[in-house]
Design a protein around this motif. Structure first.
Motif, PDB file in Angstrom:
ATOM      1  N   ASN A 273       0.820  -1.212   0.000  1.00  0.00           N
ATOM      2  CA  ASN A 273       0.000   0.000   0.000  1.00  0.00           C
ATOM      3  C   ASN A 273       0.853   1.260   0.000  1.00  0.00           C
ATOM      4  O   ASN A 273       0.501   2.259  -0.638  1.00  0.00           O
ATOM      5  CB  ASN A 273      -0.967  -0.002   1.180  1.00  0.00           C
ATOM      6  N   GLN A 274       1.980   1.230   0.711  1.00  0.00           N
ATOM      7  CA  GLN A 274       2.869   2.388   0.729  1.00  0.00           C
ATOM      8  C   GLN A 274       3.494   2.623  -0.646  1.00  0.00           C
ATOM      9  O   GLN A 274       3.634   3.766  -1.081  1.00  0.00           O
ATOM     10  CB  GLN A 274       3.943   2.217   1.798  1.00  0.00           C
ATOM     11  N   VAL A 275       3.843   1.542  -1.332  1.00  0.00           N
ATOM     12  CA  VAL A 275       4.398   1.669  -2.679  1.00  0.00           C
ATOM     13  C   VAL A 275       3.339   2.232  -3.621  1.00  0.00           C
ATOM     14  O   VAL A 275       3.617   3.134  -4.423  1.00  0.00           O
ATOM     15  CB  VAL A 275       4.931   0.303  -3.191  1.00  0.00           C
ATOM     16  N   LYS A 276       2.120   1.726  -3.530  1.00  0.00           N
ATOM     17  CA  LYS A 276       1.027   2.221  -4.374  1.00  0.00           C
ATOM     18  C   LYS A 276       0.747   3.700  -4.096  1.00  0.00           C
ATOM     19  O   LYS A 276       0.515   4.473  -5.023  1.00  0.00           O
ATOM     20  CB  LYS A 276      -0.246   1.403  -4.151  1.00  0.00           C
ATOM     21  N   LEU A 277       0.785   4.075  -2.827  1.00  0.00           N
ATOM     22  CA  LEU A 277       0.564   5.477  -2.456  1.00  0.00           C
ATOM     23  C   LEU A 277       1.662   6.361  -3.031  1.00  0.00           C
ATOM     24  O   LEU A 277       1.376   7.424  -3.603  1.00  0.00           O
ATOM     25  CB  LEU A 277       0.496   5.625  -0.937  1.00  0.00           C
ATOM     26  N   GLN A 278       2.899   5.927  -2.908  1.00  0.00           N
ATOM     27  CA  GLN A 278       4.016   6.707  -3.445  1.00  0.00           C
ATOM     28  C   GLN A 278       3.878   6.860  -4.960  1.00  0.00           C
ATOM     29  O   GLN A 278       4.103   7.938  -5.506  1.00  0.00           O
ATOM     30  CB  GLN A 278       5.352   6.034  -3.089  1.00  0.00           C
ATOM     31  N   GLN A 279       3.503   5.780  -5.640  1.00  0.00           N
ATOM     32  CA  GLN A 279       3.330   5.836  -7.091  1.00  0.00           C
ATOM     33  C   GLN A 279       2.188   6.783  -7.468  1.00  0.00           C
ATOM     34  O   GLN A 279       2.301   7.549  -8.416  1.00  0.00           O
ATOM     35  CB  GLN A 279       3.068   4.441  -7.658  1.00  0.00           C
ATOM     36  N   ALA A 280       1.101   6.733  -6.708  1.00  0.00           N
ATOM     37  CA  ALA A 280      -0.030   7.623  -6.973  1.00  0.00           C
ATOM     38  C   ALA A 280       0.379   9.086  -6.801  1.00  0.00           C
ATOM     39  O   ALA A 280      -0.013   9.948  -7.592  1.00  0.00           O
ATOM     40  CB  ALA A 280      -1.201   7.280  -6.054  1.00  0.00           C
ATOM     41  N   LYS A 281       1.185   9.364  -5.793  1.00  0.00           N
ATOM     42  CA  LYS A 281       1.672  10.733  -5.574  1.00  0.00           C
ATOM     43  C   LYS A 281       2.587  11.174  -6.719  1.00  0.00           C
ATOM     44  O   LYS A 281       2.517  12.320  -7.167  1.00  0.00           O
ATOM     45  CB  LYS A 281       2.404  10.836  -4.234  1.00  0.00           C
ATOM     46  N   GLN A 282       3.434  10.261  -7.187  1.00  0.00           N
ATOM     47  CA  GLN A 282       4.314  10.581  -8.314  1.00  0.00           C
ATOM     48  C   GLN A 282       3.497  10.818  -9.586  1.00  0.00           C
ATOM     49  O   GLN A 282       3.791  11.748 -10.348  1.00  0.00           O
ATOM     50  CB  GLN A 282       5.330   9.456  -8.540  1.00  0.00           C
ATOM     51  N   ASN A 283       2.485   9.996  -9.809  1.00  0.00           N
ATOM     52  CA  ASN A 283       1.622  10.182 -10.981  1.00  0.00           C
ATOM     53  C   ASN A 283       0.902  11.523 -10.918  1.00  0.00           C
ATOM     54  O   ASN A 283       0.775  12.216 -11.923  1.00  0.00           O
ATOM     55  CB  ASN A 283       0.603   9.050 -11.090  1.00  0.00           C
ATOM     56  N   PHE A 284       0.444  11.886  -9.726  1.00  0.00           N
ATOM     57  CA  PHE A 284      -0.240  13.166  -9.566  1.00  0.00           C
ATOM     58  C   PHE A 284       0.714  14.334  -9.826  1.00  0.00           C
ATOM     59  O   PHE A 284       0.354  15.297 -10.507  1.00  0.00           O
ATOM     60  CB  PHE A 284      -0.863  13.272  -8.172  1.00  0.00           C
ATOM     61  N   ALA A 285       1.925  14.236  -9.305  1.00  0.00           N
ATOM     62  CA  ALA A 285       2.917  15.298  -9.530  1.00  0.00           C
ATOM     63  C   ALA A 285       3.223  15.424 -11.019  1.00  0.00           C
ATOM     64  O   ALA A 285       3.322  16.531 -11.547  1.00  0.00           O
ATOM     65  CB  ALA A 285       4.192  15.012  -8.745  1.00  0.00           C
ATOM     66  N   ARG A 286       3.357  14.291 -11.692  1.00  0.00           N
ATOM     67  CA  ARG A 286       3.613  14.307 -13.130  1.00  0.00           C
ATOM     68  C   ARG A 286       2.416  14.903 -13.885  1.00  0.00           C
ATOM     69  O   ARG A 286       2.568  15.687 -14.799  1.00  0.00           O
ATOM     70  CB  ARG A 286       3.903  12.898 -13.636  1.00  0.00           C
ATOM     71  N   PHE A 287       1.210  14.546 -13.455  1.00  0.00           N
ATOM     72  CA  PHE A 287      -0.001  15.100 -14.056  1.00  0.00           C
ATOM     73  C   PHE A 287      -0.019  16.622 -13.905  1.00  0.00           C
ATOM     74  O   PHE A 287      -0.286  17.347 -14.866  1.00  0.00           O
ATOM     75  CB  PHE A 287      -1.249  14.497 -13.404  1.00  0.00           C
ATOM     76  N   GLU A 288       0.251  17.092 -12.706  1.00  0.00           N
ATOM     77  CA  GLU A 288       0.243  18.537 -12.455  1.00  0.00           C
ATOM     78  C   GLU A 288       1.251  19.255 -13.365  1.00  0.00           C
ATOM     79  O   GLU A 288       0.944  20.318 -13.908  1.00  0.00           O
ATOM     80  CB  GLU A 288       0.560  18.822 -10.982  1.00  0.00           C
ATOM     81  N   GLN A 289       2.416  18.658 -13.516  1.00  0.00           N
ATOM     82  CA  GLN A 289       3.432  19.246 -14.387  1.00  0.00           C
ATOM     83  C   GLN A 289       2.968  19.266 -15.844  1.00  0.00           C
ATOM     84  O   GLN A 289       3.090  20.270 -16.528  1.00  0.00           O
ATOM     85  CB  GLN A 289       4.757  18.468 -14.253  1.00  0.00           C
ATOM     86  N   ALA A 290       2.415  18.150 -16.305  1.00  0.00           N
ATOM     87  CA  ALA A 290       1.964  18.040 -17.693  1.00  0.00           C
ATOM     88  C   ALA A 290       0.761  18.948 -17.958  1.00  0.00           C
ATOM     89  O   ALA A 290       0.625  19.495 -19.054  1.00  0.00           O
ATOM     90  CB  ALA A 290       1.623  16.585 -18.032  1.00  0.00           C
ATOM     91  N   ALA A 291      -0.100  19.104 -16.964  1.00  0.00           N
ATOM     92  CA  ALA A 291      -1.295  19.928 -17.138  1.00  0.00           C
ATOM     93  C   ALA A 291      -0.951  21.411 -17.284  1.00  0.00           C
ATOM     94  O   ALA A 291      -1.695  22.179 -17.885  1.00  0.00           O
ATOM     95  CB  ALA A 291      -2.244  19.720 -15.965  1.00  0.00           C
ATOM     96  N   LYS A 292       0.209  21.817 -16.760  1.00  0.00           N
ATOM     97  CA  LYS A 292       0.632  23.213 -16.862  1.00  0.00           C
ATOM     98  C   LYS A 292       1.109  23.561 -18.273  1.00  0.00           C
ATOM     99  O   LYS A 292       1.123  24.718 -18.649  1.00  0.00           O
ATOM    100  CB  LYS A 292       1.779  23.503 -15.870  1.00  0.00           C
ATOM    101  N   GLN A 293       1.512  22.545 -19.015  1.00  0.00           N
ATOM    102  CA  GLN A 293       2.079  22.811 -20.355  1.00  0.00           C
ATOM    103  C   GLN A 293       1.015  23.076 -21.384  1.00  0.00           C
ATOM    104  O   GLN A 293      -0.069  22.737 -21.364  1.00  0.00           O
ATOM    105  CB  GLN A 293       2.921  21.619 -20.792  1.00  0.00           C
TER     106      GLN A 293
END
Length: 137
Positions: A117-137
């Motif tokens: 669950n901790q690995v899944k949570l970390q991955q979800a946070k990384q995906n969200f950070a990547r989404f936020e970065q991509a959404a700004k472009q």
């Protein structure tokens, strides 16, 4: 506690941590990226004259154009993170309870579940950070 079991648990958790990002690379992150991926698949389907796939992808493309917004996707990312946070907290609580009772088998199972669950949570946070970065472009 049996250290060979703990080592196996740690190795499994690390393997999962390495595997999840690779699997996540197949996910789309923004509406624009989803649209680009569908377009690539459409080109492939047309090249192979696969009419069923062309029809399905055309329908997905239309649905995407009408219903996809980055704000909706942002909310889905946040909901996923919240859900995983709750799972981690719940598993930690169960683990502490099992440890206090001295139930080693249950402790090991819960520790494995907590690691996953901790690995899944970390991955979800990384995906969200990547989404936020991509959404700004």
């Amino acid at each position: 506690m049996n250290y060979s079991r703990m080592t196996k648990s740690t190795v499994c958790a690390l393997a999962l941590a390495i595997t999840l990002p690779v699997l996540a690379d197949n996910n789309w992150y923004t509406c624009k990226e989803k649209q680009q991926q569908i377009e690539k698949q459409l080109q492939y389907a047309r090249a192979n004259e696969n009419q069923n796939q062309i029809n399905r992808l055309t329908s997905q493309k239309t649905d995407l154009a009408q219903n996809c917004t980055n704000e909706v996707l942002r909310q889905k990312y946040i909901q996923k993170i919240d859900k995983l946070n709750n799972k981690v907290n719940e598993t930690q609580h169960k683990l502490a309870k099992a440890q206090s009772k001295g139930n080693n088998t249950n402790v090991e199972n819960l520790q494995n579940k907590l690691n996953e669950n901790q690995v899944k949570l970390q991955q979800a946070k990384q995906n969200f950070a990547r989404f936020e970065q991509a959404a700004k472009q």
